[in-house]
Design a protein around this motif. Structure first.
Motif, PDB file in Angstrom:
ATOM      1  N   ALA A 156       0.848  -1.192   0.000  1.00  0.00           N
ATOM      2  CA  ALA A 156       0.000   0.000   0.000  1.00  0.00           C
ATOM      3  C   ALA A 156       0.881   1.238   0.000  1.00  0.00           C
ATOM      4  O   ALA A 156       2.067   1.176   0.360  1.00  0.00           O
ATOM      5  N   ALA A 157       0.315   2.369  -0.380  1.00  0.00           N
ATOM      6  CA  ALA A 157       1.044   3.634  -0.343  1.00  0.00           C
ATOM      7  C   ALA A 157       1.593   3.842   1.059  1.00  0.00           C
ATOM      8  O   ALA A 157       0.901   3.617   2.046  1.00  0.00           O
ATOM      9  N   GLY A 158       2.853   4.252   1.123  1.00  0.00           N
ATOM     10  CA  GLY A 158       3.511   4.471   2.402  1.00  0.00           C
ATOM     11  C   GLY A 158       4.386   3.324   2.855  1.00  0.00           C
ATOM     12  O   GLY A 158       5.251   3.507   3.711  1.00  0.00           O
ATOM     13  N   ASP A 159       4.189   2.117   2.310  1.00  0.00           N
ATOM     14  CA  ASP A 159       5.035   0.981   2.679  1.00  0.00           C
ATOM     15  C   ASP A 159       6.476   1.251   2.273  1.00  0.00           C
ATOM     16  O   ASP A 159       6.729   1.894   1.243  1.00  0.00           O
ATOM     17  N   LYS A 160       7.409   0.742   3.061  1.00  0.00           N
ATOM     18  CA  LYS A 160       8.839   0.941   2.804  1.00  0.00           C
ATOM     19  C   LYS A 160       9.440  -0.313   2.194  1.00  0.00           C
ATOM     20  O   LYS A 160       9.067  -1.433   2.544  1.00  0.00           O
ATOM     21  N   LEU A 161      10.384  -0.102   1.282  1.00  0.00           N
ATOM     22  CA  LEU A 161      11.078  -1.192   0.594  1.00  0.00           C
ATOM     23  C   LEU A 161      12.584  -1.006   0.720  1.00  0.00           C
ATOM     24  O   LEU A 161      13.073   0.122   0.694  1.00  0.00           O
ATOM     25  N   VAL A 162      13.298  -2.107   0.851  1.00  0.00           N
ATOM     26  CA  VAL A 162      14.758  -2.097   0.870  1.00  0.00           C
ATOM     27  C   VAL A 162      15.243  -3.162  -0.108  1.00  0.00           C
ATOM     28  O   VAL A 162      14.494  -4.051  -0.499  1.00  0.00           O
ATOM     29  N   VAL A 163      16.517  -3.087  -0.481  1.00  0.00           N
ATOM     30  CA  VAL A 163      17.082  -4.058  -1.409  1.00  0.00           C
ATOM     31  C   VAL A 163      17.411  -5.341  -0.653  1.00  0.00           C
ATOM     32  O   VAL A 163      18.117  -5.318   0.362  1.00  0.00           O
ATOM     33  N   GLY A 164      16.896  -6.466  -1.145  1.00  0.00           N
ATOM     34  CA  GLY A 164      17.165  -7.776  -0.542  1.00  0.00           C
ATOM     35  C   GLY A 164      18.465  -8.381  -1.055  1.00  0.00           C
ATOM     36  O   GLY A 164      19.154  -7.803  -1.904  1.00  0.00           O
ATOM     37  N   THR A 165      18.791  -9.553  -0.593  1.00  0.00           N
ATOM     38  CA  THR A 165      20.070 -10.199  -0.922  1.00  0.00           C
ATOM     39  C   THR A 165      20.201 -10.596  -2.389  1.00  0.00           C
ATOM     40  O   THR A 165      21.315 -10.803  -2.868  1.00  0.00           O
ATOM     41  N   THR A 166      19.088 -10.711  -3.102  1.00  0.00           N
ATOM     42  CA  THR A 166      19.153 -11.036  -4.537  1.00  0.00           C
ATOM     43  C   THR A 166      18.928  -9.795  -5.398  1.00  0.00           C
ATOM     44  O   THR A 166      18.674  -9.906  -6.588  1.00  0.00           O
ATOM     45  N   GLY A 167      19.004  -8.616  -4.771  1.00  0.00           N
ATOM     46  CA  GLY A 167      18.866  -7.377  -5.528  1.00  0.00           C
ATOM     47  C   GLY A 167      17.442  -6.971  -5.821  1.00  0.00           C
ATOM     48  O   GLY A 167      17.206  -6.003  -6.537  1.00  0.00           O
ATOM     49  N   ILE A 168      16.473  -7.686  -5.272  1.00  0.00           N
ATOM     50  CA  ILE A 168      15.066  -7.358  -5.506  1.00  0.00           C
ATOM     51  C   ILE A 168      14.548  -6.561  -4.312  1.00  0.00           C
ATOM     52  O   ILE A 168      14.803  -6.916  -3.152  1.00  0.00           O
ATOM     53  N   LEU A 169      13.819  -5.482  -4.599  1.00  0.00           N
ATOM     54  CA  LEU A 169      13.237  -4.687  -3.519  1.00  0.00           C
ATOM     55  C   LEU A 169      12.239  -5.534  -2.751  1.00  0.00           C
ATOM     56  O   LEU A 169      11.443  -6.264  -3.339  1.00  0.00           O
ATOM     57  N   GLU A 170      12.286  -5.415  -1.419  1.00  0.00           N
ATOM     58  CA  GLU A 170      11.361  -6.175  -0.591  1.00  0.00           C
ATOM     59  C   GLU A 170      10.810  -5.301   0.529  1.00  0.00           C
ATOM     60  O   GLU A 170      11.466  -4.346   0.970  1.00  0.00           O
ATOM     61  N   TYR A 171       9.621  -5.646   0.975  1.00  0.00           N
ATOM     62  CA  TYR A 171       8.949  -4.911   2.044  1.00  0.00           C
ATOM     63  C   TYR A 171       9.770  -4.996   3.323  1.00  0.00           C
ATOM     64  O   TYR A 171      10.343  -6.033   3.649  1.00  0.00           O
ATOM     65  N   SER A 172       9.797  -3.892   4.078  1.00  0.00           N
ATOM     66  CA  SER A 172      10.463  -3.872   5.381  1.00  0.00           C
ATOM     67  C   SER A 172       9.644  -3.023   6.341  1.00  0.00           C
ATOM     68  O   SER A 172       9.388  -1.849   6.073  1.00  0.00           O
ATOM     69  N   ALA A 173       9.250  -3.615   7.462  1.00  0.00           N
ATOM     70  CA  ALA A 173       8.504  -2.874   8.480  1.00  0.00           C
ATOM     71  C   ALA A 173       9.404  -1.881   9.200  1.00  0.00           C
ATOM     72  O   ALA A 173       8.956  -0.845   9.664  1.00  0.00           O
ATOM     73  N   ALA A 174      10.704  -2.191   9.288  1.00  0.00           N
ATOM     74  CA  ALA A 174      11.680  -1.315   9.958  1.00  0.00           C
ATOM     75  C   ALA A 174      12.936  -1.235   9.093  1.00  0.00           C
ATOM     76  O   ALA A 174      13.889  -1.974   9.306  1.00  0.00           O
TER      77      ALA A 174
END
Length: 166
Positions: A120-138
């Motif tokens: 949803a709008a506002g969710d945060k994403l970071v780069v995972g170990t395989t280079g794919i953006l993934e959801y992160s609560a923190a």
């Protein structure tokens, strides 16, 4: 993985990427030998000292945005990824871009595995170990992307429009 439901490879629509204006586009280093496929909207480390592109190593994550070369009109962006099996001598040399805070792009290559429910709008994403953006609560420190809008790609596939916020 709970990738967005998609058909084919990851796609990237550059809504506003600073590298297209400031020239921070790199395409000189080969991928390390274990990488078989690089999709657009994936991230890699551009390790100039080691002379290779990889998912580990020194440096900032760089956005993969290869030129799509599809010569058959029956194919579209979903049908393209840089693949080792299609490269001369099996050597992939991706085009990558440095991203800046404020950059915006739309993609369908996002992993929401650690989130119950849809992104949803506002969710945060970071780069995972395989280079794919993934959801992160923190998300912590480092590169962070925020979902600006739940959207679609040009071919109608589910996607998100995201902006780099850190």
């Amino acid at each position: 993985m709970a990738l967005l439901v998609k058909e084919g490879f990851g796609q990237l629509e550059p809504n506003h990427l600073s590298a297209q204006r400031n020239g921070q586009i790199y395409a000189q280093l080969p991928c390390e030998s274990s990488i078989e496929v690089l999709q657009n909207a994936q991230f890699v480390k551009y390790d100039y000292a080691k002379g290779e592109v990889a998912f580990t190593g020194a440096g900032e994550w760089m956005l993969v945005y290869n030129e799509v070369k599809l010569y058959d009109p029956r194919h579209s962006y979903k049908d393209f990824a840089l693949q080792k099996k299609n490269c001369v001598g099996g050597v992939m040399v991706p085009r990558v871009m440095k991203t800046m805070v404020g950059d915006i792009f739309t993609t369908n290559l996002v992993d929401s595995k650690d989130k119950s429910g849809a992104l949803a709008a506002g969710d945060k994403l970071v780069v995972g170990t395989t280079g794919i953006l993934e959801y992160s609560a923190a998300p912590g420190e480092g590169m962070v992307w925020q979902v600006a809008k739940v959207y679609t790609m040009a071919d109608g596939q589910p996607a998100v429009k995201i902006q780099r916020i850190a």
